[in-house]
Design an enzyme around this catalytic site. Structure first.
Site, PDB file in Angstrom:
ATOM      1  N   ASP A 121      24.062  21.819  -0.474  1.00 47.66           N
ATOM      2  CA  ASP A 121      23.790  21.514  -1.874  1.00 47.66           C
ATOM      3  C   ASP A 121      23.740  20.010  -2.100  1.00 47.66           C
ATOM      4  OD1 ASP A 121      23.297  21.944  -4.590  1.00 47.66           O
ATOM      5  OD2 ASP A 121      25.419  22.111  -5.099  1.00 47.66           O
ATOM      6  N   HIS A 164      34.765  23.244  -6.829  1.00 50.71           N
ATOM      7  CA  HIS A 164      34.656  24.085  -5.633  1.00 50.71           C
ATOM      8  C   HIS A 164      34.746  23.235  -4.366  1.00 50.71           C
ATOM      9  CE1 HIS A 164      30.614  23.001  -7.209  1.00 50.71           C
ATOM     10  NE2 HIS A 164      30.462  22.539  -5.988  1.00 50.71           N
ATOM     11  N   GLN A 232      30.040  27.744  -1.519  1.00 48.45           N
ATOM     12  CA  GLN A 232      30.869  26.872  -2.354  1.00 48.45           C
ATOM     13  C   GLN A 232      31.873  27.743  -3.119  1.00 48.45           C
ATOM     14  OE1 GLN A 232      27.189  25.156  -4.006  1.00 48.45           O
ATOM     15  NE2 GLN A 232      28.119  23.143  -3.776  1.00 48.45           N
ATOM     16  N   ARG A 262      32.677  10.248 -10.614  1.00 47.78           N
ATOM     17  CA  ARG A 262      31.833  11.208 -11.335  1.00 47.78           C
ATOM     18  C   ARG A 262      32.436  12.593 -11.139  1.00 47.78           C
ATOM     19  NH1 ARG A 262      28.045  14.811  -9.600  1.00 47.78           N
ATOM     20  NH2 ARG A 262      26.254  15.302 -10.933  1.00 47.78           N
ATOM     21  N   ASP A 264      32.233  15.970 -10.951  1.00 48.58           N
ATOM     22  CA  ASP A 264      31.143  16.934 -10.798  1.00 48.58           C
ATOM     23  C   ASP A 264      31.549  18.319 -11.282  1.00 48.58           C
ATOM     24  OD1 ASP A 264      28.473  17.666  -9.546  1.00 48.58           O
ATOM     25  OD2 ASP A 264      29.832  19.046  -8.502  1.00 48.58           O
ATOM     26  N   GLU A 306      30.473  14.787 -15.640  1.00 49.68           N
ATOM     27  CA  GLU A 306      29.171  15.385 -15.357  1.00 49.68           C
ATOM     28  C   GLU A 306      29.166  16.750 -16.037  1.00 49.68           C
ATOM     29  OE1 GLU A 306      26.178  17.871 -13.467  1.00 49.68           O
ATOM     30  OE2 GLU A 306      28.306  18.106 -13.010  1.00 49.68           O
ATOM     31  N   HIS A 375      19.116  12.791  -9.586  1.00 51.61           N
ATOM     32  CA  HIS A 375      18.837  13.482  -8.330  1.00 51.61           C
ATOM     33  C   HIS A 375      18.471  14.936  -8.557  1.00 51.61           C
ATOM     34  CE1 HIS A 375      22.812  14.944  -9.256  1.00 51.61           C
ATOM     35  NE2 HIS A 375      22.709  15.848  -8.305  1.00 51.61           N
ATOM     36  N   ARG A 500      13.959  19.906  -5.080  1.00 51.66           N
ATOM     37  CA  ARG A 500      14.505  18.694  -5.690  1.00 51.66           C
ATOM     38  C   ARG A 500      14.437  17.516  -4.725  1.00 51.66           C
ATOM     39  NH1 ARG A 500      20.229  20.911  -7.658  1.00 51.66           N
ATOM     40  NH2 ARG A 500      20.058  21.815  -5.576  1.00 51.66           N
TER      41      ARG A 500
END
Length: 631
Positions: A121, A164, A232, A262, A264, A306, A375, A500
């Protein structure tokens, strides 16, 4: 600084912020557990501070004297994958002059901590929080990079994945090996009864390749909660041991010189039956605990939330009510990104004015992260209510945006890629670089400056909006060079199922050499951004603490943004169309901007005989009174 002074500073911070830790613990855990946790966290904090390098203790002192540093108009951000930007952590040293050219003061290097092998990921499946990806370097390399960045006035930002860990993480491996202590770190279920009950109200994050929110693990002989991917595993934050583990991880990273973390997937930490398990009150209390501990040990380290959630829910992550001033200092302005792309596609600023104008004011001492893209993919988080207010249908508009930016709408030159198409809702997110989404990937205009002029102007306009909103504008690596989508994105191992990666190109060495040449697209894009950063540094109006509102709309093609400062009003006017559009001269006079000076060009702006000021195609004006720019 003497040992006595260091100790005194720690004790002063302990007295100031320890109550936040204790009250947060009591909001999440029962009294016996909270009391035990308080003892554990205090010991952990004292030990971490004893190990904190002297240089970072001095930085703590400096940051406490400049509490609004992250809100300052001099802040400019840059985000990149290390390997695509500089090869390795050691390679960052060779990019410092480049970052300085752009005026960067905030560098976000995408996940560096060691992930699982194979599909991970994009690095967000962490296998070890205490080590760096072997291909990028070591923890010693990280410390050297943070020191070099500090010497240039640049804060390093790293991702901390809280929700996670990878299935291969030591905690998960020990859970599968039968250790009860570590099995309790995760949400596990012997059958589908409870998972099915939760699924009734849970959304799917990746419906294409990771449907559902639970995965059967044969070694665990149980269903494990997996919000994002099967590899995850969601952590059980109701378990106090998980909190202590992450407090230690945060302090270790802070002691390595990381200045912004950050957080997440912060919204997902707490699970509650009958909800979407996002943004539960305990999420903010847990953040308060971690923030309090970090402020005591390493006040130079800030938190960034985030949380890609509805605008009305976002403010909680910056601190509202009992969490005011106690959680994150920074948060992503996802709505601004979405509305910029929407306005450019429709050539109409009314929806942006409506949606952005309804956002509540920022809590004090906080700031937005503004960005044109990141991203990730772009999801069309546009409300039906906002669309209806201007006579549009929300579902139709979201479909139009997906068609437009994937190049499937007549007249669109955009070359984005559809990501995660949900046939049931026709929800289609979009991947791609800013240049490809603007239309600069089109072969007919690529590096033909006269033909590309409108697209270059549109790219400049879009960046001017994020630079002018306040907070920290962040450039995604490659966009400063108008880099198109990576045509070979699917060829790399583990990338074929995730488009992506098309929007995560490597920094192109050839384009880099042409960055000052305005006869090229990369030269136009780069020098435009350098100019935006330079002008921004001289405008106190752009401090994040300056109130910002959407002003009166006089032409549907022009977005007016007003900032009120002691130096006078700033009115930003953004023409989101390829045509000449107008704004009211009388409105400028009412705001004390007659005459007005465009800070971006230095030109004086006055109404014409018709009482209007006329903006050229894709013009971006930052209007201030001439006195505001005088020395």
């Amino acid at each position: 600084m003497s040992a006595e002074d260091v100790a005194a500073q720690f004790e002063a911070r302990f007295r100031r912020w320890w109550p936040d830790v204790v009250s947060g613990l009591r909001e999440v855990y029962d009294e016996p557990a909270a009391a035990t946790l308080a003892v554990r966290l205090e010991a952990l904090a004292r030990a971490a501070h004893a190990r904190r390098p002297q240089e970072l203790r001095a930085l703590d002192y400096e940051r406490l004297l400049l509490p609004d540093r992250l809100a300052n108009e001099s802040m400019v951000g840059y985000a990149a994958y290390t390997e695509r930007f500089a090869g390795t952590l050691a390679g960052i040293h060779g990019r410092l002059d480049y970052l300085a050219e752009l005026g960067v003061t905030y560098l976000h290097l995408m996940p560096l901590l060691r992930p699982r092998e194979g599909d991970n990921d994009g690095g967000y499946a962490v296998a070890d929080y205490g080590s760096i990806r072997p291909d990028l370097g070591t923890m010693d390399d990280l410390c050297e990079v943070t020191a070099a960045l500090r010497g240039r006035g640049i804060s390093l930002v790293l991702d901390l994945v809280l929700n996670h860990v990878a299935r291969e993480h030591d905690w998960a491996q020990r859970a599968r090996a039968g250790e009860a202590r570590y099995r309790a770190y995760f949400h596990t279920y012997p059958d589908r009864e409870l998972p099915d009950a939760y699924e009734a109200t849970l959304p799917e994050v990746f419906p294409d390749f990771a449907p559902g929110n639970f995965t059967w693990d044969p070694e665990l002989a149980a269903w494990v909660w997996t919000t994002f991917n099967t590899f995850q595993w969601d952590l059980n934050w109701a378990n106090p041991d998980v909190l202590v583990e992450f407090a230690q991880i945060i302090l270790d990273l802070a002691n390595a010189g990381v200045e912004v973390l950050r957080l997440d997937a912060i919204a997902f930490l707490w699970k509650r039956m009958g909800t979407d398990c996002q943004g539960q009150p305990e999420v903010h209390s847990l953040t308060q605990i971690l923030r309090g501990v970090t402020r005591i040990v390493a006040p130079a380290t800030a938190f960034k939330a985030e949380a890609i959630v509805a605008p009305e829910k976002l403010m909680a992550y910056l601190g509202q009510g009992r969490w005011a001033g106690k959680v994150s200092e920074l948060a992503y302005h996802n709505s601004l990104m979405v509305q910029i792309w929407s306005a450019l596609a429709t050539k109409d600023a009314r929806l942006a004015a409506r949606a952005l104008g309804r956002l509540p004011a920022l809590p004090s001492a906080t700031a937005w992260i503004t960005y044109l893209r990141c991203h990730d993919d772009i999801g069309w988080a546009i409300s039906d209510e906002d669309c209806a207010a201007i006579g549009w249908n929300g579902a139709t508009h979201r479909r139009f945006l997906s068609d437009w930016y994937s190049g499937n709408f007549p007249a669109s030159r955009a070359r984005g890629l559809v990501f995660q198409h949900n046939p049931a809702t026709d929800d289609r997110r979009i991947s791609g670089t800013a240049a490809s989404l603007i239309g600069l990937e089109n072969d007919e205009v690529w590096n033909d400056i006269p033909a590309a002029e409108l697209d270059i102007r549109a790219l400049r306009l879009a960046h001017a909006i994020i630079f002018g909103w306040g907070g920290i504008p962040v450039i995604w690596s490659g966009d400063e060079l108008a880099t198109p989508n990576d045509p070979h994105w699917a060829a790399e191992p583990g990338h074929a199922d995730d488009n992506r990666w098309a929007g995560r190109p490597r920094l192109d060495a050839d384009r880099l050499t042409r960055r000052h040449d305005r006869s090229t697209t990369e030269g136009c894009a780069f020098t435009d951004l350098v100019h935006l950063a330079e002008v921004r540094r001289g405008l106190p109006h752009l401090h994040a603490g300056t109130p910002v509102v959407v002003d009166e709309v006089h032409d549907p093609g022009v977005l007016p943004v007003r900032r009120t400062h002691e130096l006078g009003t700033m009115l930003q006017l953004y023409n989101v169309t390829p045509d000449w559009r107008f704004h009211s001269g009388a409105r400028l006079a009412t705001l004390g901007l007659d005459p007005a000076l465009d800070a971006l060009t230095g030109q004086e702006v006055r109404p014409g005989p018709d009482g209007r000021v006329w903006l050229p195609p894709y013009a971006a004006w930052w209007l201030v009174s001439p006195e505001a720019l005088r020395p």
